[in-house]
Design a protein around this motif. Structure first.
Motif, short mmCIF file in Angstrom:
data_model
loop_
_atom_site.label_atom_id
_atom_site.label_comp_id
_atom_site.label_asym_id
_atom_site.label_seq_id
_atom_site.Cartn_x
_atom_site.Cartn_y
_atom_site.Cartn_z
N SER A 137 0.82 -1.21 0.00
CA SER A 137 0.00 0.00 0.00
C SER A 137 0.85 1.26 0.00
O SER A 137 0.48 2.26 -0.61
CB SER A 137 -0.99 0.01 1.17
OG SER A 137 -0.32 0.08 2.40
N VAL A 138 2.02 1.22 0.66
CA VAL A 138 2.87 2.41 0.65
C VAL A 138 3.58 2.55 -0.69
O VAL A 138 3.76 3.67 -1.20
CB VAL A 138 3.86 2.41 1.85
CG1 VAL A 138 5.08 1.56 1.59
CG2 VAL A 138 4.30 3.82 2.19
N GLU A 155 3.86 5.67 -5.65
CA GLU A 155 3.72 5.68 -7.12
C GLU A 155 2.66 6.69 -7.55
O GLU A 155 2.87 7.45 -8.51
CB GLU A 155 3.36 4.29 -7.64
CG GLU A 155 4.50 3.31 -7.63
CD GLU A 155 4.07 1.91 -8.06
OE1 GLU A 155 2.97 1.74 -8.65
OE2 GLU A 155 4.85 0.98 -7.81
N ARG A 156 1.52 6.71 -6.84
CA ARG A 156 0.47 7.67 -7.20
C ARG A 156 0.95 9.10 -6.97
O ARG A 156 0.67 9.99 -7.78
CB ARG A 156 -0.79 7.40 -6.37
CG ARG A 156 -1.59 6.19 -6.82
CD ARG A 156 -2.93 6.10 -6.11
NE ARG A 156 -2.81 5.97 -4.67
CZ ARG A 156 -2.79 4.81 -4.01
NH1 ARG A 156 -2.89 3.66 -4.67
NH2 ARG A 156 -2.69 4.78 -2.70
N GLY A 157 1.68 9.33 -5.89
CA GLY A 157 2.21 10.67 -5.62
C GLY A 157 3.21 11.10 -6.68
O GLY A 157 3.15 12.23 -7.19
N VAL A 210 -1.39 8.92 -0.88
CA VAL A 210 -1.99 8.12 0.20
C VAL A 210 -3.51 8.26 0.17
O VAL A 210 -4.24 7.27 0.25
CB VAL A 210 -1.44 8.55 1.58
CG1 VAL A 210 -2.20 7.87 2.71
CG2 VAL A 210 0.05 8.28 1.69
N LEU A 211 -3.99 9.48 0.02
CA LEU A 211 -5.43 9.74 0.09
C LEU A 211 -6.20 9.23 -1.12
O LEU A 211 -7.40 9.00 -1.03
CB LEU A 211 -5.68 11.25 0.23
CG LEU A 211 -5.17 11.90 1.52
CD1 LEU A 211 -5.40 13.40 1.47
CD2 LEU A 211 -5.80 11.27 2.74
N THR A 227 -7.06 0.39 4.40
CA THR A 227 -7.15 0.90 5.77
C THR A 227 -7.39 2.40 5.83
O THR A 227 -8.25 2.88 6.59
CB THR A 227 -5.87 0.55 6.55
OG1 THR A 227 -5.70 -0.88 6.52
CG2 THR A 227 -5.92 1.02 7.98
N VAL A 228 -6.65 3.17 5.04
CA VAL A 228 -6.76 4.63 5.11
C VAL A 228 -8.16 5.11 4.72
O VAL A 228 -8.78 5.86 5.50
CB VAL A 228 -5.67 5.32 4.26
CG1 VAL A 228 -5.92 6.82 4.16
CG2 VAL A 228 -4.28 5.05 4.87
#
Length: 160
Positions: free
Chosen positions: A98-99, A104-106, A125-126, A132-133
């Protein structure tokens, strides 16, 4: 090493500490989120704080998400004496899926690495649709879309 490299290393170190405290073998996106909330004076941290999401509020939301997930599978945390995690101070948690996806998205938000800012890492992250987030933020009554808009605004108002 660039400023963003230092920033990512620092929030990953805080995230690794959170993972160790949780007894987790990997740093996941929620650990990174706690690291972002705890790190310095950035537009990302300011946007979280403005939404009432300091480190303590995020930890409480994550704890609620854990209890909610247990309840979803028929386990009542209140009815059990769950042991506290046994953190191993010598273990270095690896980087979880997930991190990796969050980073990668950032990174995908900018054309060049030198344009990457803490807000882009937070947006990575968002932007997760599942996990979980997003569950923790939903349980805390946070509108992710509204929070992401605030992070965009904060990033536009502050270069860091």
């Amino acid at each position: 090493m660039s400023a963003i490299d230092h920033y990512i290393n620092e929030v990953m170190e805080v995230g690794a500490g959170e993972a160790r405290a949780d007894g987790s073998a990997a740093v996941e996106a929620h650990h990174l989120l706690l690291g972002i909330a705890a790190h310095g004076d950035t537009a990302a941290r300011t946007a979280l704080a403005t939404a009432g999401l300091d480190r303590a509020a995020l930890r409480a939301a994550l704890d609620r998400e854990f209890e909610h997930s247990l309840n979803a599978v028929g386990v009542s945390p209140g009815a059990l004496s769950l042991p506290s995690p046994a953190p191993d101070p010598d273990r270095r948690p690896g980087m979880g899926a997930s991190v990796r996806l969050a980073l990668e998205r950032g990174f995908a938000r900018v054309g060049r690495k030198r344009d990457l800012r803490p807000a882009h890492v937070l947006l990575g992250v968002l932007e997760a649709e599942v996990g979980t987030v997003p569950r923790a933020l939903a349980l805390a009554g946070v509108d992710r879309a509204e929070l992401m808009t605030a992070v965009h605004r904060a990033a536009d108002a502050s270069p860091w």
